[in-house]
Design a protein around this motif. Structure first.
Motif, PDB file in Angstrom:
ATOM      1  N   LYS A   1       0.818  -1.214   0.000  1.00 37.79           N
ATOM      2  CA  LYS A   1       0.000   0.000   0.000  1.00 37.79           C
ATOM      3  C   LYS A   1       0.858   1.273   0.000  1.00 37.79           C
ATOM      4  O   LYS A   1       0.536   2.274   0.658  1.00 37.79           O
ATOM      5  N   ILE A   2       1.965   1.225  -0.736  1.00 35.71           N
ATOM      6  CA  ILE A   2       2.835   2.392  -0.912  1.00 35.71           C
ATOM      7  C   ILE A   2       2.472   3.042  -2.245  1.00 35.71           C
ATOM      8  O   ILE A   2       2.543   2.391  -3.292  1.00 35.71           O
ATOM      9  N   PRO A   3       2.060   4.304  -2.240  1.00 41.94           N
ATOM     10  CA  PRO A   3       1.673   4.958  -3.504  1.00 41.94           C
ATOM     11  C   PRO A   3       2.835   4.991  -4.498  1.00 41.94           C
ATOM     12  O   PRO A   3       3.979   5.274  -4.124  1.00 41.94           O
ATOM     13  N   LEU A   4       2.527   4.705  -5.754  1.00 40.05           N
ATOM     14  CA  LEU A   4       3.515   4.754  -6.823  1.00 40.05           C
ATOM     15  C   LEU A   4       3.056   5.781  -7.864  1.00 40.05           C
ATOM     16  O   LEU A   4       1.957   5.661  -8.406  1.00 40.05           O
ATOM     17  N   ILE A   5       3.902   6.775  -8.095  1.00 42.82           N
ATOM     18  CA  ILE A   5       3.605   7.826  -9.068  1.00 42.82           C
ATOM     19  C   ILE A   5       4.613   7.732 -10.206  1.00 42.82           C
ATOM     20  O   ILE A   5       5.829   7.696  -9.966  1.00 42.82           O
ATOM     21  N   ILE A   6       4.124   7.695 -11.436  1.00 40.90           N
ATOM     22  CA  ILE A   6       5.002   7.789 -12.601  1.00 40.90           C
ATOM     23  C   ILE A   6       4.974   9.251 -13.036  1.00 40.90           C
ATOM     24  O   ILE A   6       3.958   9.746 -13.516  1.00 40.90           O
ATOM     25  N   ALA A   7       6.072   9.965 -12.812  1.00 38.66           N
ATOM     26  CA  ALA A   7       6.133  11.406 -13.079  1.00 38.66           C
ATOM     27  C   ALA A   7       6.801  11.676 -14.422  1.00 38.66           C
ATOM     28  O   ALA A   7       7.680  10.933 -14.851  1.00 38.66           O
ATOM     29  N   ASN A   8       6.343  12.753 -15.065  1.00 37.99           N
ATOM     30  CA  ASN A   8       6.929  13.129 -16.364  1.00 37.99           C
ATOM     31  C   ASN A   8       6.821  11.975 -17.356  1.00 37.99           C
ATOM     32  O   ASN A   8       7.703  11.746 -18.183  1.00 37.99           O
ATOM     33  N   ALA A   9       5.712  11.237 -17.262  1.00 38.51           N
ATOM     34  CA  ALA A   9       5.563   9.983 -18.009  1.00 38.51           C
ATOM     35  C   ALA A   9       5.403  10.232 -19.501  1.00 38.51           C
ATOM     36  O   ALA A   9       4.728  11.169 -19.934  1.00 38.51           O
ATOM     37  N   ARG A  10       6.041   9.381 -20.268  1.00 42.58           N
ATOM     38  CA  ARG A  10       5.872   9.415 -21.716  1.00 42.58           C
ATOM     39  C   ARG A  10       5.798   7.984 -22.232  1.00 42.58           C
ATOM     40  O   ARG A  10       6.357   7.069 -21.628  1.00 42.58           O
TER      41      ARG A  10
ATOM     42  N   ALA B   1       1.434  10.773 -14.236  1.00 41.26           N
ATOM     43  CA  ALA B   1       1.439  12.193 -14.608  1.00 41.26           C
ATOM     44  C   ALA B   1       2.139  12.302 -15.961  1.00 41.26           C
ATOM     45  O   ALA B   1       3.373  12.316 -16.030  1.00 41.26           O
ATOM     46  N   ALA B   2       1.359  12.342 -17.033  1.00 41.04           N
ATOM     47  CA  ALA B   2       1.902  12.274 -18.394  1.00 41.04           C
ATOM     48  C   ALA B   2       2.339  13.636 -18.900  1.00 41.04           C
ATOM     49  O   ALA B   2       1.813  14.675 -18.485  1.00 41.04           O
ATOM     50  N   GLN B   3       3.292  13.605 -19.845  1.00 39.51           N
ATOM     51  CA  GLN B   3       3.829  14.844 -20.402  1.00 39.51           C
ATOM     52  C   GLN B   3       2.831  15.548 -21.313  1.00 39.51           C
ATOM     53  O   GLN B   3       2.844  16.766 -21.421  1.00 39.51           O
ATOM     54  N   ASN B   4       1.985  14.773 -21.982  1.00 44.34           N
ATOM     55  CA  ASN B   4       0.998  15.378 -22.877  1.00 44.34           C
ATOM     56  C   ASN B   4      -0.183  14.433 -23.069  1.00 44.34           C
ATOM     57  O   ASN B   4      -0.134  13.270 -22.649  1.00 44.34           O
ATOM     58  N   GLN B   5      -1.237  14.951 -23.693  1.00 45.43           N
ATOM     59  CA  GLN B   5      -2.472  14.176 -23.865  1.00 45.43           C
ATOM     60  C   GLN B   5      -2.247  12.946 -24.731  1.00 45.43           C
ATOM     61  O   GLN B   5      -2.827  11.880 -24.479  1.00 45.43           O
TER      62      GLN B   5
ATOM     63  N   ASP C   1       0.474  11.048 -25.027  1.00 43.59           N
ATOM     64  CA  ASP C   1       1.048   9.985 -24.199  1.00 43.59           C
ATOM     65  C   ASP C   1       0.009   9.410 -23.249  1.00 43.59           C
ATOM     66  O   ASP C   1      -0.073   8.193 -23.043  1.00 43.59           O
ATOM     67  N   GLY C   2      -0.782  10.302 -22.652  1.00 41.60           N
ATOM     68  CA  GLY C   2      -1.808   9.864 -21.712  1.00 41.60           C
ATOM     69  C   GLY C   2      -2.808   8.911 -22.340  1.00 41.60           C
ATOM     70  O   GLY C   2      -3.179   7.890 -21.743  1.00 41.60           O
ATOM     71  N   GLU C   3      -3.244   9.219 -23.553  1.00 46.98           N
ATOM     72  CA  GLU C   3      -4.215   8.362 -24.231  1.00 46.98           C
ATOM     73  C   GLU C   3      -3.640   6.985 -24.547  1.00 46.98           C
ATOM     74  O   GLU C   3      -4.370   5.987 -24.561  1.00 46.98           O
ATOM     75  N   ARG C   4      -2.342   6.907 -24.776  1.00 50.87           N
ATOM     76  CA  ARG C   4      -1.718   5.600 -25.020  1.00 50.87           C
ATOM     77  C   ARG C   4      -1.773   4.742 -23.755  1.00 50.87           C
ATOM     78  O   ARG C   4      -1.967   3.528 -23.829  1.00 50.87           O
ATOM     79  N   PHE C   5      -1.573   5.367 -22.597  1.00 50.05           N
ATOM     80  CA  PHE C   5      -1.703   4.620 -21.339  1.00 50.05           C
ATOM     81  C   PHE C   5      -3.146   4.147 -21.135  1.00 50.05           C
ATOM     82  O   PHE C   5      -3.381   3.020 -20.676  1.00 50.05           O
TER      83      PHE C   5
ATOM     84  N   ARG D   1      -8.958   6.352 -16.384  1.00 50.56           N
ATOM     85  CA  ARG D   1      -8.783   7.790 -16.580  1.00 50.56           C
ATOM     86  C   ARG D   1      -8.596   8.510 -15.250  1.00 50.56           C
ATOM     87  O   ARG D   1      -7.928   9.550 -15.190  1.00 50.56           O
ATOM     88  N   SER D   2      -9.142   7.960 -14.182  1.00 51.51           N
ATOM     89  CA  SER D   2      -8.972   8.566 -12.851  1.00 51.51           C
ATOM     90  C   SER D   2      -7.539   8.445 -12.345  1.00 51.51           C
ATOM     91  O   SER D   2      -7.148   9.119 -11.390  1.00 51.51           O
ATOM     92  N   GLN D   3      -6.753   7.565 -12.985  1.00 52.31           N
ATOM     93  CA  GLN D   3      -5.353   7.397 -12.598  1.00 52.31           C
ATOM     94  C   GLN D   3      -4.419   8.287 -13.408  1.00 52.31           C
ATOM     95  O   GLN D   3      -3.209   8.243 -13.207  1.00 52.31           O
ATOM     96  N   LEU D   4      -4.982   9.095 -14.314  1.00 59.70           N
ATOM     97  CA  LEU D   4      -4.163   9.873 -15.244  1.00 59.70           C
ATOM     98  C   LEU D   4      -4.270  11.365 -14.969  1.00 59.70           C
ATOM     99  O   LEU D   4      -5.350  11.888 -14.700  1.00 59.70           O
TER     100      LEU D   4
END
Length: 426
Positions: A146-155, A182-186, A188-192, A199-202
């Motif tokens: 239960k440790i939060p994992l954040i992918i920052a500056n994601a591409r 946390a994606a760099q742009n829309q 990249d986000g849509e590919r995830f 979508r609530s995770q993006l």
């Protein structure tokens, strides 16, 4: 579950190959022989637990993380920070940027036992991974604890996304265990999302690379170095070059010297194990060279300076009039052009820029980046920029404007991190 088990078994089986690879790489860089215990999670005495763990796999990601780490230290002074990397080069960059302000170890290989040892030692309140390093055991163990994992500056490039789509069911299970991407742009986000992320995770925060700044202290050092090295000479820099590019750059420089006999080239290989090799190549092509590490000042006859130090690229950009950014004449995908743009330099890159596709598109559209296909075009563009100071300034000014317009990703990311961290003191 079967594929996850198979993955773990295979990863254990290939360990002897990994050891041989480390030994092979240590021929050029002896640091690869050291600190193997860290690669298997043995780091209790080297970290302070119950803080923030941030992973940056490459030198470029480490540079992008510098403002983030400094902001986290200011906002959460009571939380220790551990930065992990995978290579000695990344390790050196962390130590030069932060010194003793943070703990630093290698991220262990993605073996169940190694990851458990690592997480037991660090016991983080949150883990932040820069860009897109998705290791199944690490993601699984963080989720289990239960440790939060954040992918920052994601591409996520189109090429990588196509590969991941072949194992979409596995990727979907993996992505659902991540707290936030946390994606760099829309795009990249849509590919995830296509791979199964909710979508609530993006969040779309922009690229941290746009938040690069040239401090007054760095600018002053660059001005001083330029006055020492080339007060009355034109200077161009070829930065982060890979094997196969140095010959092209040096050949182009030889041709340019016929038109501009006092032109100085600063040549900075991407990897430190290639410093000597590139120096020897330059000498074999009959250039008068010095190395940055020697501390020598270029004489009137010096034609090439080999940038063989770590952590000084942003400074060396400040000495130049024109920048070529490497990894783009070979199928590596290019390196960050914004470090040159921060100094208001016109930027030139080869045809392979897929690692920085969105950034390069912005710079090209703003007339701040010139793309060349080969040595002939490189000579032509450098010559054109050397001939016309107004044209150089025009491209350089456009580059800075692109930075200014896209600034702010750091503040957005920090805002998204707040729910996962203790309430900070105001």
């Amino acid at each position: 579950m079967f594929f996850f088990l198979l993955y773990q078994i295979l990863f254990y089986l290939i360990q002897p190959i990994i050891w041989l690879r480390l030994l092979y790489r240590s021929i050029k860089n002896p640091a690869y022989r050291k600190r193997w215990a860290e690669r298997y999670g043995y780091c209790h005495s080297k970290v302070i637990p119950k803080g923030i763990v941030l992973h940056s796999v490459s030198v470029g990601e480490t540079l992008a993380a510098v403002p983030l780490v400094r902001s986290l230290r200011m906002r959460y002074p009571d939380l220790p920070i551990t930065i992990t990397t995978m290579t000695p080069t990344g390790s050196e960059r962390v130590l030069s940027a932060f010194g003793d302000d943070v703990s630093h170890v290698y991220l262990p290989y993605d073996l169940a036992g190694s990851i458990r040892r690592f997480l037991s030692a660090t016991d983080p309140k949150i883990m932040i991974i820069m860009e897109t390093e998705l290791w199944p055991n690490l993601v699984h163990q963080l989720n289990r604890r239960k440790i939060p994992l954040i992918i920052a500056n994601a591409r996520l490039s189109e090429r990588s996304a196509k590969g991941y789509l072949k194992i979409k069911p596995l990727m979907k299970r993996l992505l659902r265990k991540i707290s936030l991407i946390a994606a760099q742009n829309q795009e990249d986000g849509e590919r995830f999302i296509e791979l199964g992320l909710r979508r609530s995770q993006l969040a779309i925060t922009g690229s941290l690379k746009f938040d690069i700044t040239v401090t007054p202290d760095l600018a002053a050092k660059a001005v001083t170095l330029r006055r020492q090295w080339a007060p009355n000479r034109p200077v161009w820099i070829a930065a982060s070059t890979h094997f196969g590019e140095d010959e092209i750059i040096l050949s182009a420089h030889k041709k340019l010297l016929l038109q501009y006999p006092n032109l100085l080239l600063i040549l900075v290989p991407r990897h430190p194990e290639r410093f000597l090799e590139v120096g020897a190549l330059s000498s074999s092509m009959h250039f008068e060279i010095i190395t940055r590490q020697s501390g020598s000042i270029p004489s009137d006859s010096t034609q090439v300076v080999i940038g063989d130090t770590m952590g000084e690229l942003l400074l060396l950009y400040g000495v130049a009039d024109i920048a070529f950014v490497g990894g783009s004449f070979v199928n590596v995908g290019g390196h960050n052009p914004l470090e040159a743009a921060a100094h208001a330099l016109p930027v030139i890159m080869g045809p392979y820029t897929f690692n920085f596709k969105a950034i390069c598109e912005k710079l090209t559209a703003a007339q701040a980046l010139l793309t060349v296909q080969d040595e002939v075009e490189l000579v032509d563009k450098v010559s054109m920029l050397l001939n016309d100071a107004d044209y150089r300034r025009y491209f350089g000014r456009n580059a800075v404007e692109v930075l200014d317009k896209n600034h702010g990703a750091l503040d957005k990311l920090l805002e998204h991190l707040e729910p996962y961290l203790p309430q900070r003191r105001r």
